[in-house]
Structures are given as C-alpha cells and as structure tokens.
Write an enzyme that holds these catalytic residues in place. Structure first.
Site, PDB file in Angstrom:
ATOM      1  CG  ASP A 171      -2.207   0.812   0.935  1.00 57.49           C
ATOM      2  OD1 ASP A 171      -3.235   0.206   0.577  1.00 57.49           O
ATOM      3  OD2 ASP A 171      -2.151   2.056   1.053  1.00 57.49           O
ATOM      4  CE  LYS A 183      -9.314  -0.693 -10.653  1.00 59.01           C
ATOM      5  NZ  LYS A 183      -8.920  -1.795  -9.773  1.00 59.01           N
ATOM      6  CB  SER A 242     -16.901  -4.711  -9.272  1.00 53.96           C
ATOM      7  OG  SER A 242     -16.870  -3.321  -8.998  1.00 53.96           O
ATOM      8  CG  HIS A 266     -15.647  -9.175  -9.767  1.00 52.38           C
ATOM      9  ND1 HIS A 266     -16.959  -9.295 -10.164  1.00 52.38           N
ATOM     10  CD2 HIS A 266     -15.666  -8.379  -8.662  1.00 52.38           C
ATOM     11  CE1 HIS A 266     -17.731  -8.615  -9.343  1.00 52.38           C
ATOM     12  NE2 HIS A 266     -16.963  -8.053  -8.425  1.00 52.38           N
ATOM     13  CD  GLU A 319     -18.024 -11.828 -13.103  1.00 56.77           C
ATOM     14  OE1 GLU A 319     -18.885 -11.916 -13.983  1.00 56.77           O
ATOM     15  OE2 GLU A 319     -18.028 -10.928 -12.231  1.00 56.77           O
ATOM     16  CG  ASN A 374     -21.108  -6.117 -10.338  1.00 57.21           C
ATOM     17  OD1 ASN A 374     -21.704  -6.545  -9.357  1.00 57.21           O
ATOM     18  ND2 ASN A 374     -19.870  -5.661 -10.265  1.00 57.21           N
TER      19      ASN A 374
END
Length: 728
Positions: A352, A416, A438, A459, A471, A509
């Site tokens: 992080d 990202k 997601s 996911h 997923e 989703n």
C-alpha cells in the site's frame, strides 16, 4: 475390484472395508450397495463369524451417495422406480440393523459396529446409524453429518427416521433441517455417534467380541419405545412440530420442497411403526427427487460446481500453482485476498502507499484468525504460521519473484494504470498480472500493461473470506496461460471460479444491477416497499433489492450510475432509478455503513425495518400490483440479462451462469440458477410473460432472440447443452 471387501480374522470378526477404486473419497453407488448386501449376507450366514466391523480403506469414511446416481434414478425411470431403488437401500440398512436376529424375540443377531477414520457425510453417516455402535477416530478435521438439505434433497437412506427417533425431533432438527456438520467430539456430545477413540477399528473389534444381545436392539425396536421429546400427539411433541413447521416456512418461504418434505416424513413417521416410517421417508424422498427443483439444485450446487472447481473450462497449459502473490492495495478487498492466499499456504506481499495502511491490511488477517481461535477453529500456532506468510510493505521491490500480482486499488483507471506499470517493472517476465475490478473493462485497463496477453481480470466478491465465487474476466488479448493461472489460483484458495469475456459489468454485476434497479424503480412508482422486499424473498432471494443496495452502499450505486450514464449517453435507461439514488445520497442515507439507508438501523447497526421517510418522498399508490407481477419484474430483470450475456458471448457456459448466479448474489438457489429457472418455467411461458412486461414496462423486458427461438422450437438451455457433442 469391488467397492467393498471382507476379511475375517482368527478372532471371528469380519472386517468389511469400503474403498472405492479411483476415488479420493468413498461414494455409494447402487453397485456398491449390492456388493455390501452380498457381504452382509455372507457374514451373517457364516457360523465362524462372530460379528462385523464396517470401516474405510481411505482417510475418510464416506462423502455420501453418488449424486450422479441419484439424478440418474430420476432420469431413467418413474416415481415407482425411484421409490423401489430407495427401498432397496432401506432393506439393506435394515438387514444390518437387525443383523440376523429373530424378528419376534430380537435374539440371535450378530453385533455390527462401524469404525470411522474421518469424515462421514450423508449415506456415510446413515450407514453407521444402522449399525449397533459407532466408533470415530479422534480427528478434529473430520466432519460428521447429513448435509443433503443443502443441495435440494434430504437424508433418504433412513437417516431422517433414525436420527429423529434417536435424538427426538427438536434435537435432530439442526442436523436434518440445517445440514449442521460436527467434529467427532461434538458429534458424540450431540448423540450422533457413540465413541471417539484413537483407533476406531481396534475399539470396534473389541466391542463386537464383548457385545451382549441387548446391545444390538435399537430403542425403536424395543417394546415400549417413546420418542425423545414426545410424539406429535403428545403435548410437548405437538409444540415441537408446530414450532418446526413455522420455522421451516419462515426460512424457506415455501419454495424449497425438501425441507417441508423432511418435516412431513418425521411427523408422519413418528406416528407409525419403524418399518412403515421408512416407507414414508422413501415416499417423501421420491416426491422431492421428482420435483424439478431438486434436480436443478443438485445439478448446479454439486455436479456443475464440482466440475468448475476441477477445471472444466481450463485451457491447455502447464500447472500454474501460485507460490508467491503480490497484492496491490491493502483495503478491505486487498486485505481479504491476502488473507485467503496466506491461508492457502501462498507467500504474500501486501503493498500500500502508506506503511500504516499496509499494516492495517495485515491486521485484518490477525483479527480473522483471533476470531477463529476463539471459536476453536484455529490455533495460535496456525495464526503465527499464516501471518508469517504476509509481508506488509510500501516497497514495490518486494514483488520480485511473484508469479502472480493481484491489483486491488481504487476503481480509478489512472490509479490502476500507475500501479500496473510500477509492478511490471519489478515482477518476472512470465508473471501474470490480475486486476480486481467489478465494473471497469479489462481491455481498457490492459492498455497500461506492456504484456496484455498476461493481463486478466479477477473479480472477488466482498467479504472475500466468506464469498465463494470468483469471476475471472478475459480481455481481448488475454492468453490461455493467464486464464490457467487465474483458475489454478482460485482453486488453491478454495473458491469456485467462473470465466467470462470482457464487457461492461462482466456477468455478475450485469445481472445484479438490473435487479436492484427494478426494485428502486418500483419504489418510485409507488409500490409498497414491503411488497417489493417480501416478493423477492418469497421467490427465494436472500435479500430484497432495497436491502441489497443498503448492504453494498448507496454511494457506490451513485458512482456506478454516473459512470454508466457517461459511457452510454442518450441510451442510458435508468434515469428514474438515479432520481431515487441521488436523493437518498443527498439525505446522507448511504446504506448500512452509515446506519441509514432504505432501512433504518439502531446505534449498533442492527436493521430495524424500512425507513419511514420513504413513504413521504414516494407515496404509495392506491392500486398495488399483484404479488406475481412484482416477482416477475424482479426475476426477469436478472434472468434476461443472463440470457443476453450468453447470447453476446460474455458467458460461454450456462453452468457458469447458474453456479455464478447462486454463489455470486444468491439467485434463488431452489431454481438451480437463471437458466435452470427458465428451463423449469419453460421458454414459451417465459416469452409470454416477458412480452406482457415489455408492453407494460418497456424494452428492458424485451425477449432476446435466443430465448424466443428456444420457445418456438420447444427447446431448453440444458437440453441444448446436452445435445452438444462437447458437453462435459
């Protein structure tokens, strides 16, 4: 080789060993039952045999009945054929229970004990329950119980009748109606088994040689037997069955036939002699097995789920076992992925931007392990071992040697892209990079990668340690090795994977959002929110759409809505939904995390009921819709998206569509999933309902060409799949 073999020792004890060739765990087939029947006859007829011990040649006793055999019983014959097959099994177990004794005097029988080295589930417990004494190894990892209710059936090999008569209806309920599993010591305390010992075969042999005739007579065969807790016509027993009936209906909403049938078998069986009770159990079991719901649940929750977990759709590639994984982002999702990876024995680097954040992410594992220790599901040594596998840091250089990296930072393409480039500068050339997103298209995110063929979407669902589904999303350039790596990783962390192609919202989703939106849209129309929520639950959904959006957070819904509107422009269809979501966000009612959403919450965060402020903002219409109309809108909002995903190639396998729907967002498990439900309903009936909904509600219910063609040809999704030569 046969599934059962027998060897008689010099002491006269016949040891029958269950060891199915080519299987890691024993499962009972009809051929296996026939073999066991023959050995029991042989031992009972042999004067040199003083008694019998039934055990396993494997580390565990048995995983239960082969569910492929159970579904085959239904597919190959009539209800009478199923009933006859079940009664054949009952006759075998009753033969073991009576052990050659005179039916009038109950004397002259041979003692039969069972020795369980490990796990004993389903018929793996029903068989021991028919023996005279059950010995289990002191193996804390072993699980003992009757989990059949979890896959749409109930214990039909005498377990329902025997356990209810052994423990009483109330004490047996958690094991029968909830499928509760116990370790050996807890199973003994509950009365499921008799002894927990270091060497169950030796202990069983000694017991067989010392057993008296009275030890062989089961309580229900003895004169004057009374069911513990009272029979149905006894005041105490009556209250038990009334309460159980209410509990079953409250939990199942009447859509799971197995629970009601099980309760009926216990209730009716308690009022008749034991052998008649077995016939009642067999009839109710047959009734459940002939119900399409049981076949659909077995197919999705056992057969298809197991196939996917074993790599049914894995591309040809060498073994891709993950040895060291890097996790970018130590928030709830990244920390959860780190935890399940470390639990699976994988070395983890948790990165992080701030060391404090990385440490906090590792602390999630510590908290989960402390909770497990308090529940005696882990030890301090296990905790130390798992935590030692997690390195929390801010230094990307620690990623050196990682064969997989999972990025779990904010849903911001720029963020990202930055972490992707930083990680790829360090990791080996053959490492696979996965993004946990997601909603963001994988192809777009892969543009930041210098090796798009090694870039893939994974996911996870929150909370990661509890949710079973993962997923996997293939981008346009994703290669087969990346897919194999993702699948092998998911298998390592003991979750169920589905593989889909890249598209907005992927598969899960894509189906969840229309369900939520339809509920919110009805609220705006003036439909009673209680009707909306209960209509969903009465169809078997675990959460109504309003409660679901509270759980996932309303501000997340707002973010998704804004991003989707920006991407779709004038084609965006959910303006009416946004009006409600944006108003709720303006009221600072952001869901459960804020203790304020569509539901009201107390200070401890406990849900108190629907928020009364909804009535003022969205007054209820004088004319409320029919329950079935509400249910059709909620169900078809999801299932039509599943069909469109298949039609467009996002979904390649209906098995993944059904298993993913049940495990991912709890799509009515009794249906076997959206494709199972459409097959159950019938394509023609589905088209008829959707044509009416389209006329009344708009194009979102328009029938996909695939479903309409299926209706015209009287086809079905699983029928079409079975007709494919490559169907596994």
């Amino acid at each position: 080789m046969t599934d059962f073999t027998m060897k008689t020792g010099d002491d006269g004890v016949a040891i029958i060993t269950w060891d199915v060739p080519g299987k890691s765990m024993n499962v009972l087939s009809m051929e296996g039952a026939t073999a066991l029947d023959g050995l029991i006859d042989q031992a009972l007829a042999d004067a040199a045999v003083k008694g019998i011990v039934i055990t396993s040649g494997k580390a565990d006793f048995a995983a239960g009945m082969d569910l492929n055999v159970i579904t085959g019983m239904k597919d190959q014959g009539s209800a009478q054929g199923v009933f006859d097959g079940v009664m054949t099994l009952h006759h075998l177990l009753r033969k073991i229970e009576r052990a050659g004794m005179d039916p009038k005097t109950l004397k002259g029988g041979k003692p039969i004990a069972s020795a369980l080295p490990g796990t004993a589930l389903g018929i793996g417990l029903e068989l021991p329950l028919a023996t005279h004494r059950i010995f289990a190894a002191d193996n804390p990892k072993a699980k003992i119980g009757l989990p059949e209710i979890m896959v749409g059936i109930f214990p039909g090999g005498g377990g329902t009748t025997r356990l209810a008569r052994k423990l009483g209806a109330m004490m047996a309920a958690p094991f029968l109606l909830e499928g509760k599993l116990s370790d050996p010591k807890k199973a003994k305390s509950a009365g499921l088994i008799d002894e927990v010992v270091a060497d169950p075969v030796t202990a069983a042999r000694e017991w067989v040689l010392s057993a008296k005739e009275a030890d062989l007579v089961k309580p229900w065969d003895a004169k004057g037997y009374k069911m513990p807790g009272g029979e149905p016509f006894h005041p105490a027993g009556f209250m038990t069955f009334v309460g159980a009936s209410a509990m079953v209906h409250g939990k199942t909403m009447g859509v799971y036939p197995a629970a009601k049938a099980l309760l009926s078998a216990v209730y009716e069986g308690a009022m008749v002699p034991f052998d008649t009770a077995l016939k009642i159990e067999a009839r109710w079991f047959t009734h459940v097995l002939m119900n399409p719901s049981s076949a659909a649940m077995i197919r999705s929750l056992f057969i298809n789920k197991e196939a996917l977990e074993k790599g049914a759709n894995r591309p040809e590639a060498p073994d891709q076992t993950v040895r060291k994984v890097g996790i970018l982002g130590a928030g709830m999702m990244g920390a959860g992925i780190a935890h399940v990876s470390a639990m699976a024995g994988i070395q983890v680097v948790l990165i992080d931007a701030q060391q404090a954040s990385a440490d906090k992410g590792k602390a999630l594992s510590e908290g989960l392990l402390d909770k497990a220790i308090s529940r005696k599901k882990a030890t301090p040594e296990k905790k130390a071992e798992v935590l030692a596998r997690i390195t929390a840091t801010t230094d990307y250089a620690a990623l050196e040697g990682c064969d997989l990296v999972v990025e779990a930072v904010f849903e911001d393409p720029a963020v990202k892209a930055e972490v992707t480039k930083r990680a790829e500068a360090v990791i080996p050339a053959d490492a696979i990079f996965a993004t946990n997103t997601s909603t963001l298209p994988i192809g777009d995110l892969a543009r930041a990668s210098s090796r798009p063929e090694q870039f893939i979407g994974i996911h996870f669902f929150s909370p990661v340690d509890k949710m079973l589904l993962v997923e996997i999303i293939k981008g346009r350039q994703t290669g087969p090795v990346a897919v194999a790596k993702a699948l092998d990783f998911v298998r390592q962390i003991r979750k169920t994977p589905i593989v889909v192609n890249d598209a907005r919202f992927f598969y899960a989703n894509r189906c969840i959002i229309p369900y939520i939106n339809e509920g919110i849209r009805m609220l705006a129309e003036g439909v009673n929110p209680t009707l909306i929520e209960n209509a969903a639950k009465m169809m078997g959904m675990p959460l109504g759409p309003l409660q679901l959006v509270d759980e996932t957070s309303i501000d997340l819904g707002v973010k998704i809505a804004k991003a989707t509107r920006a991407a779709m422009g004038d084609a965006y269809p959910d303006g009416a939904v946004d009006e409600v979501l944006f108003w709720m966000a303006d009221q600072n009612r952001l869901g459960r995390k804020a203790n304020a959403g569509f539901y009201a919450y107390d200070e401890a965060g406990k849900r108190q009921g629907l928020w009364d402020g909804l009535d003022a903002q969205y007054p209820r219409s004088a004319d409320q819709p029919d329950l079935h109309d509400v249910q059709h809108r909620l169900m078809f909002a999801q299932t039509l998206e599943a069909v469109r995903a298949l039609e467009e190639g996002v979904l390649e396998d209906i098995r993944e569509g059904d298993v993913g729907a049940i495990l991912g967002w709890g799509f009515a498990p009794w249906t076997g999933g959206p494709f199972g439900w459409l097959d159950m309903l019938g394509a023609a009936r589905a088209v008829e309902i959707c044509d009416r909904l389209t006329a009344e509600q708009g194009d979102r219910f328009q029938v996909p060409a695939l479903l309409r063609k299926m209706a015209e040809t009287e086809g079905s999704f699983y029928g079409a799949r079975a007709a494919q030569p490559s169907a596994a």
